[in-house]
Design an enzyme around this catalytic site. Structure first.
Site, PDB file in Angstrom:
ATOM      1  CG  MET A 159      -2.088   0.902   1.207  1.00 51.04           C
ATOM      2  SD  MET A 159      -3.254   0.576  -0.111  1.00 51.04           S
ATOM      3  CE  MET A 159      -4.796   0.866   0.733  1.00 51.04           C
ATOM      4  N   GLY A 160       1.781   1.312  -0.981  1.00 53.69           N
ATOM      5  CA  GLY A 160       2.558   2.540  -1.175  1.00 53.69           C
ATOM      6  C   GLY A 160       1.717   3.507  -2.000  1.00 53.69           C
ATOM      7  CB  ILE A 162       1.418   2.171  -7.119  1.00 53.37           C
ATOM      8  CG1 ILE A 162       2.465   2.992  -7.882  1.00 53.37           C
ATOM      9  CG2 ILE A 162       0.556   1.355  -8.101  1.00 53.37           C
ATOM     10  CD1 ILE A 162       3.522   2.178  -8.594  1.00 53.37           C
ATOM     11  NE  ARG A 182       8.108  -2.302   3.798  1.00 54.27           N
ATOM     12  CZ  ARG A 182       8.982  -1.516   3.211  1.00 54.27           C
ATOM     13  NH1 ARG A 182      10.251  -1.633   3.456  1.00 54.27           N
ATOM     14  NH2 ARG A 182       8.601  -0.585   2.354  1.00 54.27           N
ATOM     15  CB  THR A 242       0.861  -3.312 -11.700  1.00 52.21           C
ATOM     16  OG1 THR A 242       0.610  -3.082 -10.313  1.00 52.21           O
ATOM     17  CG2 THR A 242      -0.433  -3.532 -12.445  1.00 52.21           C
ATOM     18  NE  ARG A 244      11.002  -3.941 -11.441  1.00 46.04           N
ATOM     19  CZ  ARG A 244      10.431  -2.791 -11.795  1.00 46.04           C
ATOM     20  NH1 ARG A 244       9.164  -2.751 -12.162  1.00 46.04           N
ATOM     21  NH2 ARG A 244      11.124  -1.674 -11.832  1.00 46.04           N
ATOM     22  CD  GLU A 273       8.811  -7.452 -17.623  1.00 47.48           C
ATOM     23  OE1 GLU A 273       9.294  -6.396 -18.082  1.00 47.48           O
ATOM     24  OE2 GLU A 273       8.196  -7.504 -16.562  1.00 47.48           O
ATOM     25  CG  HIS A 292       7.402  -3.555 -17.332  1.00 47.22           C
ATOM     26  ND1 HIS A 292       8.370  -4.238 -16.658  1.00 47.22           N
ATOM     27  CD2 HIS A 292       7.155  -2.458 -16.574  1.00 47.22           C
ATOM     28  CE1 HIS A 292       8.701  -3.588 -15.557  1.00 47.22           C
ATOM     29  NE2 HIS A 292       7.959  -2.496 -15.486  1.00 47.22           N
TER      30      HIS A 292
HETATM   31  O1  LIG Z   1       8.598  -0.623 -13.920  1.00 47.04           O
HETATM   32  C1  LIG Z   1       8.498   0.547 -13.861  1.00 47.04           C
HETATM   33  C2  LIG Z   1       8.960   1.339 -12.766  1.00 47.04           C
HETATM   34  O2  LIG Z   1       9.767   0.834 -11.968  1.00 47.04           O
HETATM   35  O3  LIG Z   1       8.548   2.487 -12.662  1.00 47.04           O
END
Ligand SMILES: O=CC(=O)O
Length: 327
Positions: A159-160, A162, A182, A242, A244, A273, A292
């Site tokens: 929950m950063g 993004i 965390r 979304t 890694r 990728e 990506h």
């Molecule tokens: O993958 C994209 C980022 O790290 O912003």
């Protein structure tokens, strides 16, 4: 500043598959004397003392000890995007070099993409498109029933910035929102989006219809979602990634999808990728894969470039660096 006084900044290359965007170059060249890797290698003797910053666009150029040793006046590495798993921070800082990234400008687009993947997967947009354009003009909508997003339970892992933006969007879809992080968010932040904290990831996995991963890749999150975690998920659940590829044990995911342990996956990231063309994930109807593209909008990529430029300028002027990545 006169052209010849501009600071020398190393880039990998311009244009092509992974190069600095051609339409960013004019702007960058107003502020920096850009040196490509090829130019650097051809004229190393003259350039190695001059280069003071590296503009690292999508993980290029690769920064290793040899490069760091050859650039005695390097002050800062400005890396595009939010992820820093491609950087050896310890090594770089041992050369007295600072690092920056561009976390805030990529968050909106990446959250949008998370929602897009969730909607596309649940409402079977890719399959639907294939039916709509196929030579067979007979539609049998009963064969294409999807799952509803509105009212469903979304579990956000990470929950950063993004993850929180995903929660804001999911609130508008009247979703029940669970999150694991965390650190717990404060009460005001939680209640603004109606998010419920799950201290244990297992609780989130067991209850969610959609599990969305938005964590950084670190040794702690490497293959965070493996066989055990997939087995905790509902058989009707969808995994959305979304962040890694390596946050998920991909072999375990393939197995879980094949054995209907979970229903579907929507992935913007994989490893490697792109995936080899014969990879099983590319053949599954219940899997959507995008290349990506979390931050891939024109505006955001421009903002990233501007952020990187500002960080380099601050780093070279000895000022506080916006978005400095600390060890
Ligand atoms: O993958 C994209 C980022 O790290 O912003």
């Amino acid at each position: 500043m006169e052209g010849q006084d501009l600071p020398y900044v190393l880039i990998d290359h311009i244009g092509g598959k992974h190069g600095v965007y051609e339409d960013h170059v004019e702007f960058l060249e107003k502020h920096f004397h850009l040196i490509t890797m090829t130019e650097y290698l051809e004229n190393k003797k003259f350039l190695s003392n001059k280069i003071r910053a590296i503009y690292m666009w999508y993980h290029r150029p690769v920064i290793n000890e040899e490069l760091l040793q050859s650039l005695p006046n390097l002050k800062i590495v400005a890396s595009s995007g939010v992820g820093i798993d491609h950087l050896d921070l310890k090594l770089i800082s041992s050369y007295g070099v600072k690092v920056s990234n561009t976390p805030f400008v990529v968050s909106t687009d990446t959250a949008d993409l998370g929602m897009a993947l969730m909607l596309a997967s649940s409402r079977r947009l890719v399959e639907g498109y294939q039916i709509a354009v196929s030579p067979d003009t007979e539609y049998f909508p009963a064969d294409w029933l999807g799952a509803e997003v509105s009212g469903a339970t979304l579990g956000i892992v990470g929950m950063g910035t993004i993850g929180y933006k995903v929660a804001e969007r999911a609130k508008a879809f009247e979703m029940k929102i669970l999150y694991h992080n965390r650190n717990r968010r404060n009460k005001e932040e939680e209640s603004a989006v109606g998010a419920i904290y799950c201290k244990k990831i297992d609780d989130l996995l067991q209850q969610s219809d959609f599990v969305l991963l938005s964590v950084n890749l670190t040794p702690q999150t490497h293959k965070l979602i493996g066989k055990r975690e997939l087995e905790l998920m509902k058989p009707t659940a969808t995994l959305i990634n979304t962040s890694r590829g390596l946050v998920v044990d991909q072999d375990a995911l393939v197995e879980a999808l094949q054995n209907k342990v979970i229903k579907a996956a929507a992935l913007d990231v994989t490893y490697p990728e792109p995936l080899p063309r014969d990879h099983p994930l590319l053949k599954m109807k219940n899997v959507i894969i995008t290349p990506h593209i979390g931050s891939a909008t024109k505006k955001t990529r421009r903002l990233m470039m501007e952020n990187m430029m500002e960080s380099i300028q601050a780093g070279l002027a000895g000022l506080p660096i916006p978005n400095e990545v600390l060890l």
